[in-house]
Design a protein around this motif. Structure first.
Motif, PDB file in Angstrom:
ATOM      1  N   UNK A 188      41.397  45.425  36.919  1.00 33.11           N
ATOM      2  CA  UNK A 188      40.572  44.357  37.487  1.00 33.11           C
ATOM      3  C   UNK A 188      41.215  43.001  37.190  1.00 33.11           C
ATOM      4  N   UNK A 189      41.126  42.060  38.143  1.00 27.19           N
ATOM      5  CA  UNK A 189      41.718  40.729  37.969  1.00 27.19           C
ATOM      6  C   UNK A 189      40.624  39.667  38.106  1.00 27.19           C
ATOM      7  N   UNK A 248      45.078  38.506  44.109  1.00 24.00           N
ATOM      8  CA  UNK A 248      43.773  39.165  44.186  1.00 24.00           C
ATOM      9  C   UNK A 248      42.895  38.739  43.011  1.00 24.00           C
ATOM     10  N   UNK A 249      41.700  38.290  43.326  1.00 24.57           N
ATOM     11  CA  UNK A 249      40.705  37.954  42.313  1.00 24.57           C
ATOM     12  C   UNK A 249      39.463  38.786  42.584  1.00 24.57           C
ATOM     13  N   UNK A 250      39.047  39.565  41.597  1.00 20.11           N
ATOM     14  CA  UNK A 250      37.903  40.450  41.776  1.00 20.11           C
ATOM     15  C   UNK A 250      36.581  39.824  41.346  1.00 20.11           C
ATOM     16  N   UNK A 251      36.645  38.838  40.474  1.00 19.61           N
ATOM     17  CA  UNK A 251      35.418  38.200  39.985  1.00 19.61           C
ATOM     18  C   UNK A 251      35.772  36.915  39.246  1.00 19.61           C
ATOM     19  N   UNK A 252      34.767  36.058  39.125  1.00 17.03           N
ATOM     20  CA  UNK A 252      34.881  34.843  38.310  1.00 17.03           C
ATOM     21  C   UNK A 252      33.912  35.017  37.141  1.00 17.03           C
ATOM     22  N   UNK A 253      34.414  34.877  35.929  1.00 15.64           N
ATOM     23  CA  UNK A 253      33.640  35.198  34.732  1.00 15.64           C
ATOM     24  C   UNK A 253      33.400  33.961  33.888  1.00 15.64           C
ATOM     25  N   UNK A 303      34.629  34.470  47.724  1.00 12.36           N
ATOM     26  CA  UNK A 303      33.855  35.599  48.210  1.00 12.36           C
ATOM     27  C   UNK A 303      33.811  36.761  47.241  1.00 12.36           C
ATOM     28  N   UNK A 304      33.785  36.425  45.942  1.00 13.27           N
ATOM     29  CA  UNK A 304      33.700  37.466  44.898  1.00 13.27           C
ATOM     30  C   UNK A 304      32.542  37.123  43.968  1.00 13.27           C
ATOM     31  N   UNK A 352      41.778  44.524  31.697  1.00 15.28           N
ATOM     32  CA  UNK A 352      41.458  43.534  32.729  1.00 15.28           C
ATOM     33  C   UNK A 352      42.435  42.365  32.618  1.00 15.28           C
ATOM     34  N   UNK A 353      42.925  41.889  33.735  1.00 13.22           N
ATOM     35  CA  UNK A 353      43.878  40.775  33.735  1.00 13.22           C
ATOM     36  C   UNK A 353      43.177  39.472  34.096  1.00 13.22           C
TER      37      UNK A 353
END
Length: 324
Positions: free
Chosen positions: A215-216, A263-268, A286-287, A233-234
Motif C-alpha cells: 500500500x502507498x 500511485x497513492x492509495x490513501x492520505x493518512x 480521489x482516495x 506500507x510505503x
C-alpha cells in the motif's frame, strides 16, 4: 478514672500488626473464618506516564499501582503545558515513564525541575525512557534549526511497532521490580502473561494485515513510520513541508502533482493533527482520507493496547477495500 483493658489475645496484635491483626483476632473471637476478612493489596507504585500508551502498558504490568497519564490520545505529545496539576503528580511519582528521544523535550524537563522529586530525575531508576530500551529509526547526527521539528535520537513513535513495544514492556517490568522489590514476582509474572498474549496478537495482526503490504500513502511526517515499516506500507509523500509545519497550499499542489505520477492509495493523518489539508488532497486525488489513532483511549483498560492495533489495522484495511 476507669481504665480500659483489652483482651490479651487482641492487644498484642493491635500493637504489632495494626488493623490486620485486630481483624484476625476478632474473627477468631466471633468464630468467623479469618479468610473472610479481605484487606485490599497496598498500592505498589505511584506512576506518571507522559503518554497514554505507557499508561496502558503500566496497567498491564502493575495493575495495583496508581497510574496517571500527562496526555491523552487527542493531544500532540510534542506540545504540552507543564501545568500545576502535572507538577503535583510528578512530585508524588515513584516512577515516570516517557517515550524519550526528545519527544517531551519542550515540557518534561520543566516538570522534573519544578517537582523537585529526586526519584524521577534523569539517571535515576525512577525515570524510565522507553527509547533507551530499543533501537530507534531515523537517527540524525547533524541537526540545525532549518530542518524543522526533528528528533536527533530517532523517531519517538515506536509504540506502533509491536516488537519494540514488547521489548520496552520487558525492560519496564524489570525496572518496576528494581524500584519495588516487594512486588517483583508479581511484575515478572504479569509480564510473562503479557508476552504470551502479545505474541499471539502479533501473529493474528500480521495475518490480517497481509492485504496492506505494498500500500502507498501520503501521511504526516513520521507519525506512523514504525507502523508502515512493520506492515509493508510505503509513505510516498509527506503532508508537512518541514517537520512540525502544517501543509501549505503550495506544498499540497506539489503533492497533487506527485499523485499524478505515483500511485497513492490513501492520505493518512493522526487523530490530533489538522485534517483540512489531508481531506483536501484526498478529494483531489480521489482516495480515502484515514484518521488513525496515535494512542490508546480509556474505554477498555484491560485491552487498550490490543484495541489500538486492532483499530489501526481495521481502518487501513477498510481503505483498501474502498479502493478495491
Amino acid at each position: 478514672m476507669m481504665r480500659t483493658s483489652f483482651n490479651p489475645l487482641i492487644n498484642p496484635l493491635i500493637n504489632n500488626e495494626g488493623i490486620s491483626g485486630l481483624l484476625f483476632a476478632l474473627g477468631i473471637a466471633l468464630g468467623i473464618t479469618p479468610a473472610l476478612f479481605f484487606i485490599p493489596e497496598a498500592t505498589a507504585l505511584n506512576i506518571l506516564t507522559c503518554e497514554p500508551e505507557w499508561k496502558a502498558l503500566a496497567e498491564q504490568i502493575a495493575p495495583h499501582s496508581k497510574i496517571y497519564s500527562a496526555t491523552s490520545a487527542l493531544q500532540d505529545p510534542h506540545h504540552i503545558e507543564a501545568r500545576p496539576g502535572l507538577i503535583a503528580k510528578m512530585r508524588n511519582a515513584d516512577l515516570a515513564i516517557c517515550s524519550g528521544a526528545d519527544l517531551e523535550a519542550g515540557w518534561l524537563p520543566l516538570l522534573q525541575m519544578k517537582s523537585a522529586n529526586a526519584r524521577i530525575q534523569n539517571g535515576k531508576d525512577g525515570m524510565f525512557y522507553a527509547a533507551e530500551q530499543i533501537d530507534t529509526i531515523g537517527k540524525l547526527e547533524n541537526v540545525n534549526p532549518t530542518m524543522g521539528d526533528v528528533h536527533p535520537e530517532g523517531n519517538p513513535h515506536f509504540h506502533l511497532d509491536p516488537y519494540r513495544l514488547m521489548t520496552v514492556a520487558n525492560a519496564l517490568a524489570e525496572r518496576m521490580a528494581k524500584i519495588d522489590p516487594n512486588h517483583g514476582e508479581s511484575y515478572r509474572e504479569n509480564i510473562k502473561q503479557f508476552d504470551e498474549q502479545w505474541q499471539k496478537n502479533i501473529r493474528k495482526w500480521e495475518q490480517e494485515a497481509k492485504p496492506l503490504k505494498g500500500m502507498q500513502v501520503v501521511a504526516y511526517h513520521t507519525s506512523f513510520e514504525y507502523l508502515f515499516q512493520w506492515l509493508g506500507i510505503s509513505m510516498v509523500g509527506d503532508l508537512e513541508p518541514k517537520p512540525g509545519l502544517p501543509p501549505s497550499g503550495k506544498h499540497l499542489s506539489r503533492l497533487l502533482k506527485l499523485a499524478k505520477n505515483t500511485r497513492v492509495d490513501a492520505v493518512v493523518y493522526a487523530s490530533y493533527q489538522d485534517k483540512s489539508g489531508a481531506e483536501w488532497l484526498s478529494k483531489q486525488i480521489g482516495v480515502p482520507a484515514i484518521k488513525l489513532p496515535m494512542s490508546v483511549n480509556d474505554n477498555n483498560k484491560s485491552q487498550a493496547l490490543t484495541s489500538l492495533y486492532d483499530d489501526l489495522i481495521g481502518k487501513l484495511l477498510k481503505a483498501t477495500k474502498s479502493n478495491g
